[in-house]
Structures are given as C-alpha cells and as structure tokens.
Write a protein that holds these residues in place. Sequence first.
Motif, PDB file in Angstrom:
ATOM      1  N   UNK A   1       0.831  -1.206   0.000  1.00 54.92           N
ATOM      2  CA  UNK A   1       0.000   0.000   0.000  1.00 54.92           C
ATOM      3  C   UNK A   1       0.864   1.255   0.000  1.00 54.92           C
ATOM      4  N   UNK A   2       1.971   1.228   0.749  1.00 60.92           N
ATOM      5  CA  UNK A   2       2.861   2.391   0.836  1.00 60.92           C
ATOM      6  C   UNK A   2       3.508   2.686  -0.510  1.00 60.92           C
ATOM      7  N   UNK A   3       3.919   1.648  -1.227  1.00 65.46           N
ATOM      8  CA  UNK A   3       4.532   1.840  -2.544  1.00 65.46           C
ATOM      9  C   UNK A   3       3.519   2.458  -3.511  1.00 65.46           C
ATOM     10  N   UNK A   4       2.299   1.933  -3.503  1.00 66.94           N
ATOM     11  CA  UNK A   4       1.256   2.479  -4.367  1.00 66.94           C
ATOM     12  C   UNK A   4       0.956   3.933  -4.037  1.00 66.94           C
ATOM     13  N   UNK A   5       0.893   4.252  -2.743  1.00 63.07           N
ATOM     14  CA  UNK A   5       0.659   5.632  -2.316  1.00 63.07           C
ATOM     15  C   UNK A   5       1.777   6.558  -2.771  1.00 63.07           C
ATOM     16  N   UNK A   6       3.017   6.076  -2.665  1.00 64.73           N
ATOM     17  CA  UNK A   6       4.164   6.893  -3.040  1.00 64.73           C
ATOM     18  C   UNK A   6       4.155   7.269  -4.515  1.00 64.73           C
ATOM     19  N   UNK A   7       3.858   6.308  -5.356  1.00 65.13           N
ATOM     20  CA  UNK A   7       3.823   6.560  -6.794  1.00 65.13           C
ATOM     21  C   UNK A   7       2.713   7.548  -7.149  1.00 65.13           C
ATOM     22  N   UNK A   8       1.556   7.361  -6.531  1.00 68.34           N
ATOM     23  CA  UNK A   8       0.430   8.251  -6.837  1.00 68.34           C
ATOM     24  C   UNK A   8       0.674   9.645  -6.278  1.00 68.34           C
ATOM     25  N   UNK A   9       1.290   9.743  -5.096  1.00 74.70           N
ATOM     26  CA  UNK A   9       1.603  11.050  -4.509  1.00 74.70           C
ATOM     27  C   UNK A   9       2.538  11.838  -5.422  1.00 74.70           C
ATOM     28  N   UNK A  10       3.538  11.160  -5.970  1.00 72.96           N
ATOM     29  CA  UNK A  10       4.477  11.822  -6.889  1.00 72.96           C
ATOM     30  C   UNK A  10       3.747  12.370  -8.107  1.00 72.96           C
ATOM     31  N   UNK A  11       2.811  11.599  -8.650  1.00 69.85           N
ATOM     32  CA  UNK A  11       2.046  12.043  -9.819  1.00 69.85           C
ATOM     33  C   UNK A  11       1.191  13.265  -9.479  1.00 69.85           C
ATOM     34  N   UNK A  12       0.516  13.233  -8.329  1.00 70.91           N
ATOM     35  CA  UNK A  12      -0.351  14.346  -7.954  1.00 70.91           C
ATOM     36  C   UNK A  12       0.435  15.628  -7.713  1.00 70.91           C
ATOM     37  N   UNK A  13       1.549  15.529  -6.994  1.00 72.21           N
ATOM     38  CA  UNK A  13       2.330  16.726  -6.674  1.00 72.21           C
ATOM     39  C   UNK A  13       2.940  17.331  -7.934  1.00 72.21           C
ATOM     40  N   UNK A  14       3.532  16.490  -8.782  1.00 68.45           N
ATOM     41  CA  UNK A  14       4.171  17.010  -9.995  1.00 68.45           C
ATOM     42  C   UNK A  14       3.143  17.619 -10.945  1.00 68.45           C
ATOM     43  N   UNK A  15       1.999  16.946 -11.123  1.00 66.43           N
ATOM     44  CA  UNK A  15       0.954  17.483 -11.998  1.00 66.43           C
ATOM     45  C   UNK A  15       0.327  18.738 -11.401  1.00 66.43           C
ATOM     46  N   UNK A  16       0.070  18.704 -10.095  1.00 67.25           N
ATOM     47  CA  UNK A  16      -0.548  19.845  -9.430  1.00 67.25           C
ATOM     48  C   UNK A  16       0.311  21.096  -9.494  1.00 67.25           C
ATOM     49  N   UNK A  17       1.637  20.931  -9.367  1.00 66.22           N
ATOM     50  CA  UNK A  17       2.529  22.089  -9.439  1.00 66.22           C
ATOM     51  C   UNK A  17       2.579  22.661 -10.856  1.00 66.22           C
TER      52      UNK A  17
END
Length: 293
Positions: free
Chosen positions: A122-138
Amino acid sequence: MPSNGDLQRIALWSIVVAFGIFGLKLSAWWLTDSVALFSDAMESVVNVVASFVAWYALRIAHRPADDNHPFGHHKAEYFSAVLEGVLIVVAALLIIHEAWTALFAPRALEAPVAGLLVNALAAVGNGLWAWLLISTGRKARSPAMVADGKHLWTDVVTSAGVIFGLVLAVVTGWLWLDPVMALIVAVNILWHGWHLVGDSVQGLMDVSVEPEELAEIHRVVEENSGGALEFHDLKTREAGRARFIEFHLVVPSDMTVEVAHHICDRIEGALEKSQPGAEVTIHVEPAHKAKFA
C-alpha cells in the motif's frame, strides 16, 4: 500545463486509488490487530474523503466566470485543502484515543509478516500516486491536487515509520512499540494537517506570487514598456490556477490613447508568454503621476 480535463480525470482516478489503498491497509490491520496499522488505515479513510472533495472542488474551480462570480471560481480549491486539513486533524485525534488505550494494555500481533507486507505494498502504491499528484498539481498550479499529493506523501512516510516500528516490536518482543508508533503517527498527522490548513488559508487571503516570479514579472514589464515613462504599484495575487497582475503605467501627457494602448498590448502579450493564463490590469496615467521621475 495540464488541461482542466486532465486534472479532473486524475482527480477521479485518485478516488479509485484511495479506495484500493484503504482496502490494503484495512486488510493489514485485520491480519495483525495492530494499533499502529489501525492508525495508518484511519489516515486512508481521510484520503478517500479528501479525494472526493478534491475532485468536486476541481469541477467547481474550473467553471467559467459568471454574473455572480465575475472573477471565476478558482478559490474553491483552497476550501478543499482546508477541509482536508481539518479531516486530518480529526483522524489524528481518533488515533490518539485508540493508541492511548492500547498503551496500557499492549497486545501481541497476529500474522505480523503478512500484515506488514500488505501494508508495504500500500505504501509503494501511495508513493507513486503522490508523486504524480504533486508534480501534476505544481505544473497546473492546482492547490487542491498538490495538497492531496502532499497528504499522500505524508501517509507514505507514516507507513514507513509504522513498518519499521512494528518490525522492531516483532524482533524484540516490545509490544508497547505498537501503540507508541500509533501516537507518533498521530502527532505527525497533526503537524501536517496544521500546515496544510495554514497554506490554504494564505491562498484564501490573496497571497502574492513567489518572490522569484514577482521579479520575473517586473523584468518582463520593464523590458516591454518602451515609450512609457515608468511603471509603479505592481501588485499580484493568486487564486488557485489563476494569477492576477496589476500596475500603473505612466506615459507622456501628450501621448495618444492609441499609442498608449499599443504599449499595453505589448506588455500584456509578453506577460502572457511568461505567465500563461494571468489576468493583467494596467492603469494608464499621465506624466504628472510619476513617482520616480
């Protein structure tokens, strides 16, 4: 810059991902009966709710301006981030209650290896998705998406700490480490929620752009204001993806409206290239209004 449609699709997928991560963490808690893993699962409940709120806020924020909202609906994203911060604080308080009770009656972990492996997935999946959200959001200057991504990244750090603590508890037999890790998780969540609310409130209060970007705006105006005498009172503010730039442009008193308008068009065009989507307001003034002559 990502389009509105791209952001809304990502936000919709965030709901699906949040449900999947929550299911994994719930399974990890069910396998182990760990208070620390319970705290991790509780934070994922917040993720699910926050994903719904962020998706809805993005839909509202991207509505075009109307008679009641002539400057648009951009600030809806900040309300989403504030609500997410409040939800994080509520989750932390629930975790503290559960962990405090377990601290005085620690219990042995059931099937710890299986539970920890599921939680790690679950942590690995969260990490990958968090990276996508932060980079896209910025890239899109979306506070709701960046806030959601930062919350998920905090969740990843939390999960890593929980896994480390529980491995240590299994190896040493120190069962009290389980509720202690849950308390640490709660404090970390509270800290993150406080800063998330603070950042979002700043956005609601029309905060200026970052100093580096303000300097860039100043440079662009200066380089493209040939024919004018000076400019002053440069102000900026941000509201979600929208940026507003306003300043006074002083021109010779005998300059025609047509020539002054041409200078304004040139400046606005240069700012559009430098600050895509920015709304520019220029107040043209005669020579006697100069401040730095």
